[in-house]
Motif scaffolding. Structure first.
Motif, short mmCIF file in Angstrom:
data_model
loop_
_atom_site.label_atom_id
_atom_site.label_comp_id
_atom_site.label_asym_id
_atom_site.label_seq_id
_atom_site.Cartn_x
_atom_site.Cartn_y
_atom_site.Cartn_z
N LEU A 113 -16.50 11.52 -20.25
CA LEU A 113 -17.69 11.85 -19.47
C LEU A 113 -18.29 13.20 -19.86
N LYS A 114 -17.65 13.93 -20.78
CA LYS A 114 -18.11 15.29 -21.08
C LYS A 114 -19.54 15.32 -21.61
N ASP A 115 -19.89 14.40 -22.51
CA ASP A 115 -21.26 14.41 -23.04
C ASP A 115 -22.28 14.15 -21.93
N ASN A 116 -21.97 13.19 -21.05
CA ASN A 116 -22.87 12.92 -19.93
C ASN A 116 -22.96 14.13 -19.01
N TYR A 117 -21.82 14.77 -18.77
CA TYR A 117 -21.82 15.94 -17.90
C TYR A 117 -22.64 17.08 -18.50
N ASN A 118 -22.45 17.33 -19.78
CA ASN A 118 -23.17 18.43 -20.43
C ASN A 118 -24.66 18.17 -20.54
N ALA A 119 -25.07 16.91 -20.52
CA ALA A 119 -26.49 16.58 -20.58
C ALA A 119 -27.12 16.48 -19.20
N SER A 120 -26.32 16.62 -18.14
CA SER A 120 -26.83 16.46 -16.78
C SER A 120 -27.29 17.80 -16.22
N THR A 121 -27.64 17.81 -14.95
CA THR A 121 -28.18 19.00 -14.29
C THR A 121 -27.46 19.24 -12.96
N PRO A 122 -27.63 20.43 -12.37
CA PRO A 122 -27.06 20.67 -11.05
C PRO A 122 -27.52 19.68 -9.99
N SER A 123 -28.70 19.08 -10.18
CA SER A 123 -29.16 18.06 -9.23
C SER A 123 -28.24 16.85 -9.25
N ASP A 124 -27.74 16.50 -10.45
CA ASP A 124 -26.78 15.40 -10.56
C ASP A 124 -25.48 15.77 -9.85
N ASP A 125 -25.07 17.05 -9.96
CA ASP A 125 -23.86 17.50 -9.26
C ASP A 125 -24.04 17.36 -7.75
N ALA A 126 -25.20 17.81 -7.26
CA ALA A 126 -25.45 17.76 -5.82
C ALA A 126 -25.49 16.33 -5.30
N ALA A 127 -25.80 15.38 -6.19
CA ALA A 127 -25.81 13.96 -5.82
C ALA A 127 -24.42 13.34 -5.92
N SER A 128 -23.40 14.18 -6.20
CA SER A 128 -22.00 13.75 -6.27
C SER A 128 -21.72 12.81 -7.43
N THR A 129 -22.54 12.88 -8.47
CA THR A 129 -22.37 11.98 -9.61
C THR A 129 -20.98 12.09 -10.23
N PHE A 130 -20.45 13.31 -10.33
CA PHE A 130 -19.18 13.52 -11.02
C PHE A 130 -18.03 13.85 -10.08
N VAL A 131 -18.28 13.83 -8.77
CA VAL A 131 -17.24 14.20 -7.81
C VAL A 131 -16.00 13.31 -7.91
N PRO A 132 -16.13 11.97 -8.01
CA PRO A 132 -14.91 11.15 -8.14
C PRO A 132 -14.06 11.54 -9.34
N ASP A 133 -14.68 11.84 -10.46
CA ASP A 133 -13.92 12.22 -11.66
C ASP A 133 -13.26 13.58 -11.46
N ILE A 134 -13.97 14.51 -10.84
CA ILE A 134 -13.39 15.83 -10.58
C ILE A 134 -12.17 15.72 -9.67
N VAL A 135 -12.28 14.93 -8.61
CA VAL A 135 -11.15 14.76 -7.69
C VAL A 135 -9.97 14.10 -8.39
N MET A 136 -10.23 13.09 -9.22
CA MET A 136 -9.15 12.42 -9.94
C MET A 136 -8.40 13.41 -10.84
N ASN A 137 -9.13 14.25 -11.56
CA ASN A 137 -8.47 15.21 -12.45
C ASN A 137 -7.78 16.32 -11.67
N LEU A 138 -8.32 16.67 -10.52
CA LEU A 138 -7.67 17.67 -9.66
C LEU A 138 -6.32 17.16 -9.18
N VAL A 139 -6.27 15.89 -8.79
CA VAL A 139 -5.00 15.29 -8.37
C VAL A 139 -4.02 15.29 -9.53
#
Length: 242
Positions: A113-139
Motif C-alpha cells: 500500500l506504500k505507493d497508494n499511501y504516498n500518492a494520497s493526501t491528508p484528506s484520504d487519511d481523515a476519511a480513514s482510508t488507511f486506518v485498518p492497515d495502520i491498526v493491523m501493523n500496530l497489532v
C-alpha cells in the motif's frame, strides 16, 4: 536488566522504525513507476520578423544594463538571489512521496500500500482510508515487541488504548505547529527532538501507567541521544557530511 536484553530491544525497535529522526528516507516503491518521474516545460519559439529598412535604427534602442537584465536561466528573476526555485506548475508534476509524522509510512503502512499511501493526501487519511492497515501493523508490532517491553518493567498499551493515543498524531498524517504553544515535537519538529522515541512511546506504551510518559523511551534511549557531529550555527544548521 541484562545488557544483552537491552541491546536486543534496541535492535528490534530500530529495525521496525528504520527511519530515524534525522534521516527520513523516501518510502516510495518505484518498481511500479519505472524510476523517477520528471516534468519538462515546452518553450515557444518566436516567429522571425523582417527588419524595416526605412526604420530609424536608434528608435526604441535599449541598453544592456546588468542591474536590470534578468538571467533567463534564473527562475527567480533576480541574478543576485542565491535561492533558485522550480516554478513548474503543480499540475505537471506527479506526487511520489509524502512525509508528515515520522515513521508512519515507514513502520505502519504495508509494503503493497506504500505507493497508494504516498500518492494520497491528508484528506484520504481523515476519511480513514488507511486506518485498518495502520491498526493491523500496530497489532503486529505489539506481538513482536511487548515481551521485550515487559522485561524492562514497562506496560504496553492495549490495542484500543494505543489507537486512541496515536490517532491524533497520525490521522491525518501531518506535522502541525501551534505558535502559541511551546515548540517541540509533536508541536513542530526541532532538529534535536527525539521524535522517533516519542512516537514509539505513544504507539507502544500505556501512557496512563504510573511513571510512563511520551518521553519514557527517549530517556532509555532507544535511538542515539545526539549526533556524532555538532549542528551548524547557521542555516541550514545540519552538520556537514563525513
Amino acid at each position: 536488566m541484562h545488557p544483552l536484553k537491552r541491546i536486543s530491544l534496541s535492535l528490534v525497535l530500530a529495525t521496525a522504525f528504520a527511519t530515524a529522526c534525522g534521516d527520513d528516507g523516501s518510502d516510495t516503491d518505484n518498481s511500479s513507476t519505472g524510476g523517477p518521474i520528471t516534468a519538462t516545460n515546452a518553450t515557444a519559439t518566436d516567429t522571425p520578423t523582417t527588419a524595416d529598412p526605412t526604420a530609424d535604427p536608434t528608435n526604441g534602442a535599449t541598453t544592456n544594463d546588468p542591474s536590470t537584465t534578468n538571467d533567463p536561466t534564473d527562475p527567480t528573476g533576480d541574478p543576485n538571489d542565491p535561492f533558485v526555485f522550480d516554478e513548474t506548475p503543480p499540475e505537471q508534476l506527479v506526487q511520489l512521496d509524502r512525509m508528515g509524522m515520522p515513521a508512519v509510512a515507514t513502520a505502519v503502512i504495508s509494503k503493497e500500500l506504500k505507493d497508494n499511501y504516498n500518492a494520497s493526501t491528508p484528506s484520504d487519511d481523515a476519511a480513514s482510508t488507511f486506518v485498518p492497515d495502520i491498526v493491523m501493523n500496530l497489532v503486529g508490532l505489539h506481538a513482536a515487541l511487548d515481551d521485550d517491553l515487559m522485561t524492562r518493567k514497562l506496560v504496553p498499551c492495549a490495542k484500543d488504548t494505543c489507537v486512541a493515543q496515536a490517532a491524533p498524531l497520525v490521522v491525518p498524517d501531518t506535522l502541525q505547529i501551534d505558535i502559541s504553544k511551546q515548540a517541540g515535537f509533536p508541536n513542530g519538529r526541532r532538529l534535536t527532538d527525539p521524535c522517533v522515541d516519542i512516537t514509539l512511546a505513544v504507539v507502544m506504551l500505556d501512557l496512563s501507567a504510573p511513571g510512563q510518559t511520551a518521553a519514557t523511551l527517549a530517556d532509555v534511549p532507544v535511538n542515539p541521544p545526539k549526533n556524532d557531529k555538532e549542528f551548524a550555527p547557521e542555516f541550514p544548521y545540519l552538520a556537514a557530511p563525513h
